[in-house]
Write a protein that holds these residues in place. Structure first.
Motif, short mmCIF file in Angstrom:
data_model
loop_
_atom_site.label_atom_id
_atom_site.label_comp_id
_atom_site.label_asym_id
_atom_site.label_seq_id
_atom_site.Cartn_x
_atom_site.Cartn_y
_atom_site.Cartn_z
N SER A 1 0.87 -1.18 0.00
CA SER A 1 0.00 0.00 0.00
C SER A 1 0.90 1.23 0.00
N ASP A 2 0.30 2.39 -0.20
CA ASP A 2 1.09 3.62 -0.25
C ASP A 2 1.73 3.98 1.08
N ASP A 3 1.14 3.53 2.19
CA ASP A 3 1.69 3.90 3.49
C ASP A 3 2.35 2.74 4.22
N HIS A 4 2.55 1.62 3.53
CA HIS A 4 3.22 0.47 4.16
C HIS A 4 4.72 0.75 4.25
N PRO A 5 5.38 0.38 5.35
CA PRO A 5 6.81 0.70 5.49
C PRO A 5 7.72 0.03 4.45
N PHE A 6 7.29 -1.14 3.93
CA PHE A 6 8.10 -1.81 2.90
C PHE A 6 7.78 -1.18 1.56
N ASN A 7 8.68 -0.34 1.08
CA ASN A 7 8.42 0.49 -0.09
C ASN A 7 9.55 0.30 -1.11
N GLY B 1 15.85 -10.38 -0.95
CA GLY B 1 16.21 -10.34 0.45
C GLY B 1 15.04 -10.52 1.40
N LEU B 2 13.97 -11.18 0.93
CA LEU B 2 12.76 -11.35 1.74
C LEU B 2 12.92 -12.59 2.63
N GLY C 1 6.36 -10.96 8.15
CA GLY C 1 7.26 -9.82 8.19
C GLY C 1 7.52 -9.15 6.85
N PHE C 2 6.46 -8.82 6.11
CA PHE C 2 6.55 -8.13 4.82
C PHE C 2 7.00 -9.05 3.69
N CYS C 3 7.22 -10.34 3.98
CA CYS C 3 7.79 -11.26 2.99
C CYS C 3 6.77 -12.32 2.60
N VAL C 4 6.48 -12.46 1.33
CA VAL C 4 5.59 -13.50 0.83
C VAL C 4 6.43 -14.74 0.52
N TYR C 5 7.11 -14.74 -0.62
CA TYR C 5 8.04 -15.84 -0.93
C TYR C 5 9.44 -15.47 -0.46
#
Length: 384
Positions: A19-25, A131-132, A142-146
């Motif tokens: 999303s636009d405001d998610h920390p993982f950008n 690096g996920l 923690g922001f990581c899918v695969y």
């Protein structure tokens, strides 16, 4: 060998966006790419476009049912209850359209880096979109899918039959990669991170040493909160050097999260740009010492995307092409291009001022504690 180093990149990597405001950008990858272009130190001939990882490749690590769930989520067809059971649709890892395709492209980009190095087309390769390291076999986290790093290591084992040293300098413990290879003596994992007493994912203790045949091949250096440059670099240099000597890898794979910086909003360490000058230098040196130069690097965490990530990640590439002694002001055209979009004042120089934070009252105590942690971490190989 046409180019000593390969830079894996496409604007398509920016589609991994919650999303636009998610920390993982992933705008940070574009910022770094543009900074290197502004320096005229990233040639078009260095750039390798990524490919998308196949389901079969993802299944080297991930449960096929999880892969199908990610596909359904990205199409808006996954129930909330099922999504939650797979770690999808959480606050950390919300669902976004095309989730599978964007995630599989990040994995494919890392596999592109692997093939470029392992086939002898280049000595080094960098995929900053990867690096996920928190992704698990059947769960996003923690922001990581695969988990591109874990898939890439298993892919290297299967296709190239190599022993891999994985070194993770993200402030968050590289849990997904560690647990994937916890019982595997042909993969050695080393993670230098902020202690899990204060920070997600809460793992990465010195006592996590592996299991079964893999016992003794997992190394963790959990650093105290507010650790500064000198103590951080002592831990990194000592541990990486001794673990490399112990394991003698065929290839070095580094995860380069840059969230140990004082400015990072999600962590509690007090490092500066000084450590990001040294991290790639040692990786480069040890890759040539043990692996005929074979070094694959990926990105990772880093949540001050304006002041920290572009400078720190650029230094990885500049080390790969032996231009890392760069100093002084950043390119003014890069600053002028991105400042209108930035939420913070962009840095003017490569290096931080020594006064970016007040003195840490517990400095000597923290240094002593970290030095003892390093000793405990390396005890098994020092006392063989």
């Amino acid at each position: 060998m046409a180019n000593e180093s390969a830079f894996i990149y496409s604007d398509q990597l920016l589609k991994y966006r919650f999303s636009d405001d998610h920390p993982f950008n992933q705008t940070r990858v574009k910022l770094t790419f543009d900074l290197l272009k502004s320096l005229d130190l990233l040639d078009d001939s260095d750039i390798i476009p990524p490919r998308i990882a196949t389901d079969e490749e993802l299944a080297l690590v991930h449960d096929p049912r999880f892969i199908e769930a990610v596909k359904l989520a990205g199409e808006g067809k996954l129930s909330e209850e099922v999504g939650q059971s797979y770690g999808i649709g959480t606050e950390d890892t919300p669902i976004f359209p095309g989730m599978h395709e964007a995630s599989a492209l990040l994995v494919g980009a890392t596999l592109s880096a692997v093939d470029h190095v392992m086939s002898g087309k280049s000595k080094h390769a960098l995929n900053l979109g990867g690096g996920l390291h928190h992704g698990f076999r059947g769960k996003a986290s923690g922001f990581c899918v695969y988990n591109d790093s874990a898939v890439a290591i298993r892919y290297m084992q299967k296709k190239y039959n190599v022993r891999v040293l994985y070194v993770d300098t993200d402030a968050h413990h590289g849990d997904g990669v560690q647990w994937t290879f916890y019982d595997d003596p042909d993969v050695c994992t080393l993670s230098i991170h902020e202690t899990g007493r204060y920070l997600f994912p809460g793992t990465g203790n010195v006592t996590e040493r592996g299991s079964g045949k893999g016992y003794g091949y997992s190394f963790n250096v959990p650093l105290d909160a507010f650790t500064e440059d000198e103590s951080w670099l002592h831990a990194y240099t000592t541990a990486f050097t001794e673990v490399a000597e112990f394991f003698k890898p065929d290839v070095i794979f580094t995860q380069n999260g840059v969230d140990s910086h004082y400015y990072d909003p999600l962590t509690h360490l007090s490092a500066t740009m000084k450590i990001y000058r040294e991290i790639p230098k040692l990786a480069h040196k040890l890759a040539h010492q043990y692996c005929d130069g074979r070094w694959i690097a990926v990105g990772g965490g880093g949540y001050d995307i304006w002041r920290v990530v572009p400078r720190a990640w650029s230094l990885i590439w500049l080390e790969m092409i032996e231009k890392s002694e760069i100093e002084g002001p950043l390119p003014i055209d890069w600053i002028n291009k991105w400042q209108p979009s930035a939420k913070l004042a962009l840095p003017a120089f490569w290096d931080d001022q020594p006064t970016i934070y007040p003195p840490i009252p517990r400095k000597s105590e923290i240094e002593e504690k970290n030095a003892l942690t390093v000793t405990k971490t390396l005890y098994p190989i020092r006392n063989k």
